[in-house]
Structure formats: C-alpha cells, structure tokens
Design an enzyme around this catalytic site. Structure first.
Site, PDB file in Angstrom:
ATOM      1  N   ARG A  66       0.627  -1.048  -0.095  1.00 50.72           N
ATOM      2  CA  ARG A  66      -0.046   0.135   0.029  1.00 50.72           C
ATOM      3  C   ARG A  66       0.841   1.212   0.264  1.00 50.72           C
ATOM      4  O   ARG A  66       0.307   2.107  -0.828  1.00 50.72           O
ATOM      5  CB  ARG A  66      -0.922   0.076   1.181  1.00 50.72           C
ATOM      6  CG  ARG A  66      -1.799  -1.186   1.126  1.00 50.72           C
ATOM      7  CD  ARG A  66      -3.490  -0.892   2.086  1.00 50.72           C
ATOM      8  NE  ARG A  66      -4.157  -1.992   2.040  1.00 50.72           N
ATOM      9  CZ  ARG A  66      -5.162  -2.003   2.615  1.00 50.72           C
ATOM     10  NH1 ARG A  66      -4.664  -1.501   3.805  1.00 50.72           N
ATOM     11  NH2 ARG A  66      -6.442  -2.252   2.152  1.00 50.72           N
ATOM     12  N   LYS A  75     -14.681 -17.875   4.839  1.00 53.64           N
ATOM     13  CA  LYS A  75     -16.451 -18.022   5.014  1.00 53.64           C
ATOM     14  C   LYS A  75     -17.066 -17.929   3.786  1.00 53.64           C
ATOM     15  O   LYS A  75     -17.360 -16.081   3.448  1.00 53.64           O
ATOM     16  CB  LYS A  75     -16.558 -16.995   6.036  1.00 53.64           C
ATOM     17  CG  LYS A  75     -16.555 -17.286   7.492  1.00 53.64           C
ATOM     18  CD  LYS A  75     -16.875 -16.251   8.224  1.00 53.64           C
ATOM     19  CE  LYS A  75     -16.429 -15.192   8.639  1.00 53.64           C
ATOM     20  NZ  LYS A  75     -16.457 -14.297  10.150  1.00 53.64           N
ATOM     21  N   GLY A 118      -5.692  -8.335   0.825  1.00 52.54           N
ATOM     22  CA  GLY A 118      -5.789  -9.364   1.549  1.00 52.54           C
ATOM     23  C   GLY A 118      -4.692 -10.563   1.548  1.00 52.54           C
ATOM     24  O   GLY A 118      -3.451 -10.458   0.952  1.00 52.54           O
ATOM     25  N   GLY A 127     -12.064  -5.828   1.677  1.00 52.06           N
ATOM     26  CA  GLY A 127     -13.264  -4.458   1.381  1.00 52.06           C
ATOM     27  C   GLY A 127     -13.575  -3.737   0.473  1.00 52.06           C
ATOM     28  O   GLY A 127     -14.593  -4.357  -0.885  1.00 52.06           O
TER      29      GLY A 127
HETATM   30  N1  LIG Z   1     -10.003 -25.113   4.945  1.00 50.95           N
HETATM   31  C1  LIG Z   1     -10.036 -24.012   5.254  1.00 50.95           C
HETATM   32  N2  LIG Z   1      -9.839 -23.928   6.818  1.00 50.95           N
HETATM   33  C2  LIG Z   1     -10.064 -22.776   7.691  1.00 50.95           C
HETATM   34  N3  LIG Z   1      -9.313 -22.334   7.459  1.00 50.95           N
HETATM   35  C3  LIG Z   1      -9.264 -21.871   5.995  1.00 50.95           C
HETATM   36  C4  LIG Z   1      -8.709 -22.399   5.071  1.00 50.95           C
HETATM   37  N4  LIG Z   1      -9.236 -21.841   4.323  1.00 50.95           N
HETATM   38  C5  LIG Z   1      -9.034 -21.227   3.940  1.00 50.95           C
HETATM   39  N5  LIG Z   1      -8.554 -20.795   5.396  1.00 50.95           N
HETATM   40  C6  LIG Z   1      -8.609 -19.245   5.924  1.00 50.95           C
HETATM   41  O1  LIG Z   1      -9.112 -18.324   5.604  1.00 50.95           O
HETATM   42  C7  LIG Z   1      -8.321 -17.227   5.353  1.00 50.95           C
HETATM   43  C8  LIG Z   1      -8.331 -15.905   4.684  1.00 50.95           C
HETATM   44  O2  LIG Z   1      -9.629 -16.237   4.478  1.00 50.95           O
HETATM   45  P1  LIG Z   1     -10.793 -14.529   5.110  1.00 50.95           P
HETATM   46  O3  LIG Z   1     -11.564 -14.402   3.977  1.00 50.95           O
HETATM   47  O4  LIG Z   1     -10.294 -13.700   6.211  1.00 50.95           O
HETATM   48  O5  LIG Z   1      -9.691 -13.535   3.540  1.00 50.95           O
HETATM   49  P2  LIG Z   1      -9.773 -13.470   2.451  1.00 50.95           P
HETATM   50  O6  LIG Z   1     -10.975 -14.290   1.695  1.00 50.95           O
HETATM   51  O7  LIG Z   1      -8.726 -13.745   2.012  1.00 50.95           O
HETATM   52  O8  LIG Z   1     -10.496 -11.982   2.124  1.00 50.95           O
HETATM   53  P3  LIG Z   1      -9.189 -10.377   1.324  1.00 50.95           P
HETATM   54  O9  LIG Z   1      -8.780 -11.004   0.410  1.00 50.95           O
HETATM   55  O10 LIG Z   1      -9.950  -9.392   1.690  1.00 50.95           O
HETATM   56  O11 LIG Z   1      -8.756 -10.477   3.171  1.00 50.95           O
HETATM   57  C9  LIG Z   1      -6.438 -17.876   5.736  1.00 50.95           C
HETATM   58  O12 LIG Z   1      -6.421 -16.692   6.552  1.00 50.95           O
HETATM   59  C10 LIG Z   1      -6.673 -18.823   6.108  1.00 50.95           C
HETATM   60  O13 LIG Z   1      -6.254 -19.507   6.571  1.00 50.95           O
HETATM   61  O1  LIG Z   2      -7.631  -3.143   5.586  1.00 49.42           O
HETATM   62  C1  LIG Z   2      -8.908  -2.591   4.580  1.00 49.42           C
HETATM   63  O2  LIG Z   2      -9.647  -3.424   4.419  1.00 49.42           O
HETATM   64  C2  LIG Z   2      -8.886  -0.776   4.949  1.00 49.42           C
HETATM   65  O3  LIG Z   2      -7.672  -0.367   5.385  1.00 49.42           O
HETATM   66  C3  LIG Z   2     -10.191  -0.750   5.145  1.00 49.42           C
HETATM   67  O4  LIG Z   2     -10.046  -0.385   7.153  1.00 49.42           O
HETATM   68  P1  LIG Z   2     -11.471  -0.380   7.695  1.00 49.42           P
HETATM   69  O5  LIG Z   2     -12.355  -2.305   7.393  1.00 49.42           O
HETATM   70  O6  LIG Z   2     -10.898  -0.892   9.535  1.00 49.42           O
HETATM   71  O7  LIG Z   2     -11.853   0.726   7.557  1.00 49.42           O
END
Ligand SMILES: Nc1ncnc2c1ncn2[C@@H]1O[C@H](COP(=O)(O)OP(=O)(O)OP(=O)(O)O)[C@@H](O)[C@H]1O
Ligand SMILES: O=C(O)[C@H](O)COP(=O)(O)O
Length: 396
Positions: free
Chosen positions: A35, A198, A354, A377
C-alpha cells in the site's frame, strides 16, 4: 472524475488521503508495504511539480483513542526510504501542531499526520472534523482505494470543502480501471477463483460474479459449506451450518445461468489445525469426524489449474487453504502458479487484496500477475456493483 494529471501542484499544498493501514509485526516492522509502494507515484508527482504533501491515513481500528500500537510514527522511517525524502511527522491530525507544521511546509516536503482514527469523528464522518482537516491543504487528493468503501470524514466528507480542487491519485485511478476491466469488459473465458474462510463474507460478490463469469472456482474454507450442503461428510472442517440452503441456491443459480461452478473434490485432511498435523490426501466428502480439510487436494489443484490455464481473464480473491502453514499452502501455490502461467500467455489477472495478495507475495509472484489490488473489502464492494463513497466524493 479529475486525476492528479489534471493539475500542476506547483506552489500548492496537497492534502492527500492514503491507505497506510499496513500490517506490522510485534517490533512494528512493516510486513507488507504494497500500500505504501502503491501510493508513492502520486506523492512523487506532486513533489516533482513543486507541491508540498500532507498525508493522512488510518492504521488499524483503535477503540480507545491514541495508543502507541496504532501510531503512524512507526511507518515514517520506511515511508521516507520509499519516497527518498525525510518525511516530517505531526503527533496529531488536527490542532496546533498539525496547523503549524502544515503551514510551514515547503514545496518538495512531506508531512505525515497522526492516525485519523484516534478521533471517533473520523469514522463518524463528522463535518466539523472534516473541515479542520480541509483547512490544512489547498487541494484534496484521494489515493486510498483500500478505504474508499468507508464514508468517513477523510475519505468522503472532506471533499465538500474542495468543490473545484479534488482529485483521484494514480493508485485510485488504477484500481478502478483494473476492476472495470475485469467486471465490464472481460476477455473470455473469464474465471473467478474464490477462497478464504467464509461464504457469508463473499455471498454478494459470488452472486454478482454469477452474472459475469464463465467459470466460478470455489476453494478454501468456504468450500466445505457447499460439500456439506450436498450431503458430504466434512468432519471438523470449517462450515457455516446456517448457509447450507444458500450454498445449494448458489449452485442452482450457477446452473440456471450456465456458469461452470467448480468445487474441490479432494482435500488435505488433518488431525489438527497445525503445521505439524498428521495429514493425508482424500475425498473432501468423506472426512472422518475427528479430522478437518485444511487445503484443497492434488486432484482439485490439477482440475483448477486446467480451467485457469484456459482462461483469458482471471479474478482471484481468497486462499485455497490455510496457506499460512506451509503444510497447507500447496493448493494456494498451485493456483498461483496456474494464474502466473496464464498471465505469461497473455491473460489478464487481478488479485484481490488481503490474504490473496499476501499469498502471491509469499510466493514471490507479485510481478508476474497483471495487477494486485490494495483493496480488500473495497475491491469486493466495488465488484459487487456498490458505489464507493470515496470515489463518489471525487466526482464533479
Ligand atoms: N480449509 C480451511 N480451513 C480453515 N481456514 C481456512 C481454510 N482455507 C483458508 N482458510 C483461512 O481463510 C483465511 C482467509 O480468508 P478471509 O475470508 O479471512 O480473507 P480473504 O478471503 O483472503 O479475503 P481478503 O483477501 O479480503 O483478506 C486465511 O487466514 C486462511 O487460513
Ligand atoms: O484494510 C482495509 O480493508 C482498509 O484499510 C479499511 O480498513 P477498515 O476495514 O478498518 O475500515
């Protein structure tokens, strides 16, 4: 929407909202500076024009006002290195010190204000607070795509005090252009790869994508809700029991829309949630009661890679497994390898912020995909078709 290319900043003080909400380790070292790197071109352009830059950002979600843990002073050193300028720091984002330091800032200089969220008024979108911020600069630039989905004082409300002097930074413009490229003009086949923990976090995006994609690959923890919903035995795997009907509805919707919804068929099955777990590769609908699936299996990895390699547009949001543990990073790595290969062949690949961005960076692949978003998000909401307050506030 005007961008910073529409103005010479010579003799001007630019109040720039950036998203420096970066991950810090226990020693306050920045573990991912994507970032900060992303905002650098905007800052450098303003400085090159002879302008002065006043940066404002939040860090974390401080609940009890100013705390050392969430102070932006921790990033001054790294930011100075990245910009090649000695960044000045104000221990507050409004008040005497901020006013004085902003007033005495000269062309070519940078001032970083303290964490905006030390004031509740920031997240409340308080007009009085926004006006105090506005008084610090002559023009307003928003380069904080990562926070553009928040209608906060510094991301949206403040723009009203710059009716003719509000601009998108380069990062904001790039994020919007790349998201548009994927959502509105994708070269087909368009494949989305959704992972993470989730279903509930991604329902709206999945529904929006069902109207856009040719293939929707679902991995990660959220896959087990789909497997359970169709009668599979998933043991202790991550599941949202209140989303089983929803999962079946999404499968049905995909079918009606002619979308190829692809679920994993096998998993790395572990006896505990740990890197040193005893694990084997097996069908993900026959997981013993005392075990859990922590990564997609080898058969699923191959199947996903096959679909990815035949795609011309790729959107990836969410890891395929608990990639933080090396033992369960193979599925995410296999998807990353396939995305890179498709990109090298000419596909356009957009990686959601993320954890997906963290995974790509962990595998050293950031330079080998088309674009890594700085929004978590914010990107999801933009792709769901929502209007982002931080973007709307820049419109004329
Ligand atoms: N099979 C699984 N069982 C448990 N946890 C899991 C599994 N697969 C992935 N995860 C967990 O899901 C998390 C990431 O999902 P999360 O929804 O928090 O973020 P994201 O989908 O990567 O979204 P963003 O990219 O915005 O962070 C990771 O910390 C990972 O360990
Ligand atoms: O990491 C993020 O998604 C942005 O910096 C926004 O942070 P926030 O979800 O705490 O508003």
């Amino acid at each position: 929407m005007k961008t910073i290319d529409d103005l010479s900043f010579s003799g001007k003080k630019a109040l720039v909202r950036v998203d420096f909400n970066v991950p810090l380790d226990e020693n306050f070292n920045i573990t991912d500076d994507n970032r900060i790197q992303g905002a650098a071109p905007t800052i450098k352009k303003i400085l090159a024009d002879g302008g002065a830059v006043i940066l404002m950002s939040h860090l974390g979600r401080p609940k009890e006002g100013p705390t050392d843990k969430y102070s932006l002073k921790h990033i001054v050193g790294h930011l100075s290195q990245v910009l090649g300028v000695d960044v000045q720091f104000a221990n507050d984002c409004i008040g005497e010190e901020a006013i004085e330091k902003s007033a005495s800032l000269k062309g070519g200089e940078v001032l970083l204000l303290e964490n905006l969220r030390f004031y509740k008024e920031e997240e409340k979108g308080d007009v009085g607070f926004a006006e105090k911020l506005a008084k610090l600069g002559d023009v307003y630039v928003n380069d904080a795509f990562g926070t553009a989905h928040r209608a906060h004082a510094s991301t949206a409300v403040v723009a009203q005090f710059f009716p003719n002097d509000r601009y998108a930074g380069y990062l904001m413009a790039a994020e919007i252009n790349n998201a548009e490229k994927v959502m509105n003009k994708p070269e087909r086949p368009f494949t989305a790869i959704m992972g993470g923990a989730k279903v509930s976090d991604k329902i709206q995006l999945i529904e929006a994508l069902l109207d856009k994609v040719d293939n929707l690959i679902i991995g990660g923890g959220m896959a087990y809700t789909f497997v359970k919903a169709r009668g599979g035995e998933i043991g202790k795997s991550l599941v949202e029991l209140d989303k089983l009907d929803l999962a079946n509805e999404l499968v049905k919707k995909a079918d009606e829309k002619g979308v190829n919804l692809v679920l994993p068929t096998d998993a790395q099955i572990a006896d505990k949630f740990a890197n040193d777990a005893d694990t084997y590769n097996g069908p993900n609908d026959q997981i013993p009661a005392d075990r859990e699936g922590l990564d997609i299996g080898s058969e699923s990895s191959e199947h996903f890679a096959e679909i990815i390699s035949a795609s011309n547009t790729l959107l990836w949001n969410g890891p395929m497994g608990v990639f933080e543990f090396d033992t369960f990073a193979k599925g995410t790595k296999a998807v990353a390898d396939a995305v890179v290969k498709a990109t090298e062949r000419g596909a356009f690949s957009l990686i959601g912020g993320g954890d997906s961005a963290a995974a790509v960076s962990k595998f050293g692949m950031t330079e080998h995909v088309s674009y890594v978003s700085t929004g978590g998000g914010a990107l999801l909401e933009y792709m769901e078709g929502k209007v982002l307050p931080g973007v709307k506030a820049l419109e004329d």
